[in-house]
Design an enzyme around this catalytic site. Structure first.
Site, PDB file in Angstrom:
ATOM      1  N   CYS A   1      37.037 -56.468  57.264  1.00  0.00           N
ATOM      2  CA  CYS A   1      35.770 -56.128  56.563  1.00  0.00           C
ATOM      3  C   CYS A   1      35.197 -57.356  55.874  1.00  0.00           C
ATOM      4  CB  CYS A   1      35.963 -54.989  55.570  1.00  0.00           C
ATOM      5  SG  CYS A   1      36.531 -53.482  56.327  1.00  0.00           S
TER       6      CYS A   1
ATOM      7  N   GLN B   1      41.768 -56.224  45.156  1.00  0.00           N
ATOM      8  CA  GLN B   1      42.973 -56.975  45.523  1.00  0.00           C
ATOM      9  C   GLN B   1      43.615 -57.660  44.319  1.00  0.00           C
ATOM     10  OE1 GLN B   1      44.355 -56.700  48.366  1.00  0.00           O
ATOM     11  NE2 GLN B   1      42.714 -55.920  49.662  1.00  0.00           N
TER      12      GLN B   1
ATOM     13  N   HIS C   1      34.034 -58.710  50.465  1.00  0.00           N
ATOM     14  CA  HIS C   1      34.340 -57.599  51.366  1.00  0.00           C
ATOM     15  C   HIS C   1      33.026 -56.859  51.645  1.00  0.00           C
ATOM     16  CE1 HIS C   1      35.965 -53.576  52.385  1.00  0.00           C
ATOM     17  NE2 HIS C   1      37.099 -54.189  52.667  1.00  0.00           N
TER      18      HIS C   1
ATOM     19  N   ASP D   1      34.826 -57.053  41.762  1.00  0.00           N
ATOM     20  CA  ASP D   1      35.565 -56.218  42.701  1.00  0.00           C
ATOM     21  C   ASP D   1      37.047 -56.549  42.539  1.00  0.00           C
ATOM     22  OD1 ASP D   1      36.985 -55.346  44.901  1.00  0.00           O
ATOM     23  OD2 ASP D   1      35.498 -55.959  46.383  1.00  0.00           O
TER      24      ASP D   1
END
Ligand code: C6P
Length: 420
Positions: free
Chosen positions: A376, A215, A135, A212
């Site tokens: 993104c 999600q 992202h 990250d």
């Protein structure tokens, strides 16, 4: 703070009572353009259950004052609520409270690491290793850092099925790599990356690893110790909490040696005319009045997910994702991106030559909310050879009949665009 809801008697053995879960989310009862809302955009932001809404309401109605400052009753109780929320978040991911920094969301968490750890540790000629599916929030901060430090950013390739080319990772990882930053789950492809293996290899190469989790955290039980990474970033609003709150987990030894990011109140233990002494963790990295109500809502969102059980949510979503992949796969002219297995219910697709934005607008007329665009993920879109995809993303409150409604609405789009 009493926040009763339908999850209070959920036990692991109980069936997944989808109707009762849906009844916990007031917004799911509304109409959009005269049709029942079919909300398939939870990867962008999830909806909120009553218990979270009530927790925020009760906080403002009964407790609110500033934290860590006053000696009065409300300030003490607000501080307890805020620090109690930190304990819930920390416990949920297998961490200590001092290692959890409250931030606005994943974007701020990653920027914090880039501007503090990164500014202190990344030097000219160092390499930062990302993947092509990151992202923008896990790409641009590193590009900015690399530009300032004279470092080089390299990217692990992505296969057509959405999986990472791990041979590429092994080839690019070297003693010049100072940081590996990778998404746990892709917000376009839905693929679940082997983050424990990636973190282990990064550690063996002497690099720090940031994951990250924007999600992943909404859909699966995250244990930062089991993953073995150094930083884990995630957003509350994608996992039933209010917007404007998220968390950065960092390994204590790293956080201890990170310089403060923003200066101001809260983050100091002493200020003199000739300088300041930073506060201990976690406050050193939280300048100014924090999002207290957001943290309270975040803790309640986690409790709600825990009451149902992330394993049961995962099982429900796995079934629903398989159903969605089959249903969408049966639509002639529709191309799905990402793998069939080892994925979450974030499903990107293109339908004939209908632009994703047109598709989303037509579906909206039937009350079906999906996202369209580059998500993104512009470098990934370029890699896939498209400018945009349509994306349906599923969560614990979605049903098979909502997938049917999506497929039905695609039929309307086909008619309007003359797709044979
Ligand atoms: N993706 C989507 O629709 P924030 O905005 O800070 O809460 O999260 C940023 C972010 C970081 N990493 C990943 C993998 C993400 O999916 C997101 C947010 C949303 O896909 C908005 S673009």
């Amino acid at each position: 703070m009493e926040t009763p809801d339908s999850t209070s008697d959920h036990t692991p053995a109980a069936d997944y009572d989808i109707e009762r879960i849906r009844a916990d989310f007031p917004i799911l009862g509304r109409l959009v353009h005269g049709f029942p809302l079919v909300y398939l955009d939870s990867a962008a932001s999830s909806q909120k259950p009553y218990s979270v809404i009530q927790a925020v309401d009760a906080y403002y109605s009964e407790i609110h004052a500033n934290v860590h400052r006053g000696a009065h009753e409300l300030s003490i109780r607000a501080t307890e609520a805020y620090e109690g929320a930190r304990e819930v978040v920390a416990d949920h991911i297998g961490a200590a409270p001092a290692e959890v920094i409250f931030v606005r969301g994943t974007t701020e968490a990653i920027n914090l690491v880039a501007w503090t750890w990164g500014a202190a540790h990344v030097a000219e000629g160092d390499e930062i290793l990302l993947t092509k599916m990151e992202h923008h929030s896990n790409m641009v901060p590193w590009q900015i850092l690399a530009g300032r430090a004279g470092a080089v950013v390299k990217y692990v390739d992505v296969r057509p099925d959405g999986s990472l080319v791990m041979e590429d990772y092994d080839r690019l990882l070297s003693d010049r790599t100072c940081l590996v930053a990778v998404t746990h789950v892709s917000n376009t492809l839905g693929v679940v990356n082997p983050v424990a293996e990636i973190a282990r290899k990064a550690r063996e190469a002497g690099a720090v690893c940031l994951v990250d989790g924007a999600q992943a955290a909404p859909h699966m039980q995250v244990d930062v110790q089991a993953i073995g990474c150094d930083f884990y970033a995630f957003s509350g609003h994608k996992m039933l909490a209010p917007t404007g709150i998220g968390a950065l987990w960092g390994r204590r030894e790293l956080l201890e040696h990170m310089p403060p990011w923003q200066g101001g109140g809260e983050m100091i233990s002493e200020v003199r005319l000739d300088g300041f002494t930073a506060a201990p963790l976690p406050h050193k990295l939280e300048a100014g009045t924090p999002n207290i109500a957001g943290a309270v809502g975040f803790a309640e969102a986690i409790r709600y997910l825990q009451r149902i059980g992330l394993e049961r949510i995962h099982a429900w979503e796995r079934d629903l994702t398989a159903y969605a992949l089959d249903s969408l796969g049966a639509v002639e002219g529709l191309e799905i991106y990402g793998p069939k297995e080892d994925r979450v219910g974030v499903i990107s697709f293109r339908y004939a030559d209908i632009h994703a934005h047109d598709l989303a607008t037509i579906l909206d007329q039937k009350g079906v909310a999906i996202r369209a665009g580059h998500h993104c993920n512009q470098p990934l879109m370029n890699h896939l050879g498209v400018d945009a995809t349509a994306r349906a993303s599923l969560y614990l409150y979605n049903t098979r009949s909502e997938i049917d409604a999506l497929v039905d609405a695609l039929g309307l789009a086909a008619k309007l665009f003359g797709v044979a």
